[in-house]
Design a protein around this motif. Structure first.
Motif, PDB file in Angstrom:
ATOM      1  N   TYR A 112       0.818  -1.214   0.000  1.00 43.05           N
ATOM      2  CA  TYR A 112       0.000   0.000   0.000  1.00 43.05           C
ATOM      3  C   TYR A 112       0.853   1.266   0.000  1.00 43.05           C
ATOM      4  CZ  TYR A 112      -4.048  -2.949   0.585  1.00 43.05           C
ATOM      5  OH  TYR A 112      -5.016  -3.901   0.380  1.00 43.05           O
ATOM      6  N   TRP A 154       0.633   4.122  -2.902  1.00 49.18           N
ATOM      7  CA  TRP A 154       0.484   5.533  -2.532  1.00 49.18           C
ATOM      8  C   TRP A 154       1.586   6.359  -3.199  1.00 49.18           C
ATOM      9  CZ3 TRP A 154       3.732   8.966  -0.188  1.00 49.18           C
ATOM     10  CH2 TRP A 154       3.159  10.173   0.249  1.00 49.18           C
ATOM     11  N   ASN A 192       0.804   9.209  -6.114  1.00 47.18           N
ATOM     12  CA  ASN A 192       0.953  10.608  -5.717  1.00 47.18           C
ATOM     13  C   ASN A 192       2.252  11.256  -6.171  1.00 47.18           C
ATOM     14  OD1 ASN A 192      -1.592  10.888  -4.328  1.00 47.18           O
ATOM     15  ND2 ASN A 192      -0.746   9.381  -2.928  1.00 47.18           N
ATOM     16  N   HIS A 245      -3.808  14.344  -4.998  1.00 44.19           N
ATOM     17  CA  HIS A 245      -3.290  13.434  -3.979  1.00 44.19           C
ATOM     18  C   HIS A 245      -4.422  12.481  -3.608  1.00 44.19           C
ATOM     19  CE1 HIS A 245      -0.552  12.420  -0.613  1.00 44.19           C
ATOM     20  NE2 HIS A 245      -1.682  12.065  -0.048  1.00 44.19           N
ATOM     21  N   ARG A 278      -5.686   9.041  -1.344  1.00 49.19           N
ATOM     22  CA  ARG A 278      -5.470   8.047  -0.289  1.00 49.19           C
ATOM     23  C   ARG A 278      -6.507   6.949  -0.456  1.00 49.19           C
ATOM     24  NH1 ARG A 278      -3.459  11.194   5.088  1.00 49.19           N
ATOM     25  NH2 ARG A 278      -1.858  12.371   4.007  1.00 49.19           N
ATOM     26  N   ASN A 279      -6.055   5.729  -0.686  1.00 49.47           N
ATOM     27  CA  ASN A 279      -6.862   4.536  -0.912  1.00 49.47           C
ATOM     28  C   ASN A 279      -7.797   4.689  -2.107  1.00 49.47           C
ATOM     29  OD1 ASN A 279      -7.921   1.970  -0.646  1.00 49.47           O
ATOM     30  ND2 ASN A 279      -9.486   2.629   0.796  1.00 49.47           N
TER      31      ASN A 279
END
Length: 172
Positions: free
Chosen positions: A12, A16, A20, A54, A56-57
């Protein structure tokens, strides 16, 4: 068991980093779109991600048709994020679904999903906190911090965000 958890964390972390650091800066909007779909984001056709976003998940994010995600927008899908049709999210807006419990001695994470209704407009540098529902056609003014649900076709602004006006109901 610890090794599996450690390997999962590495996986993960790499996802990420790739999204990003590299994907968000690709020069092609279409290429960004397809790579985000590859990483598990549920995207309808005609979704535009501008450079510098950006995520996240990505697996926790669903975005419907006609959405525009501006530069340097942060989308947090860790607890679930649903964005309706024809939504505009402007420059440097932040949408959180998870934060820290300041009353917990370990500062544990807590949060819940965020839903943004069709035809909403999230203006630049606004912040939406976990568990919020933004109604259809609502406008979140620049710099607003949304701590409570926003009714449909209302305009909210300020810190914390309060109703400052109403938007006409039209065929947007």
């Amino acid at each position: 068991m610890r090794l599996i958890l450690h390997l999962r964390a590495i996986k993960y972390g790499l996802i990420w980093y790739v999204i990003n650091s590299f994907v968000s800066n690709f020069p092609s909007i279409r290429l960004r779109y397809y790579i985000l779909k590859f990483f598990g984001m549920n995207l309808a056709p005609n979704v535009r991600f501008y450079q510098g976003f950006h995520i996240r998940n990505p697996k926790g994010i669903t975005i419907n048709d006609g959405v525009s995600i501006g530069p340097r927008v942060l989308l947090d899908g860790r607890k679930g994020l649903i964005i309706g049709k024809n939504v505009v999210i402007a420059y440097e807006a932040i949408i959180w679904t998870l934060n820290h419990d300041y009353n917990d001695i370990y500062f544990a994470g807590k949060g819940s999903s965020v839903t943004i209704g069709d035809y909403a407009w999230i203006c630049c540098r606004s912040i939406i906190l976990p568990g919020i529902t933004i109604g259809e056609g609502a406008v979140v003014a620049s710099g607003a911090i949304v701590t409570k649900d926003v009714p449909p076709y209302t305009i909210v602004g300020g810190t914390p965000a309060k109703i400052i006006g109403y938007r006409e109901k039209k065929a947007y």
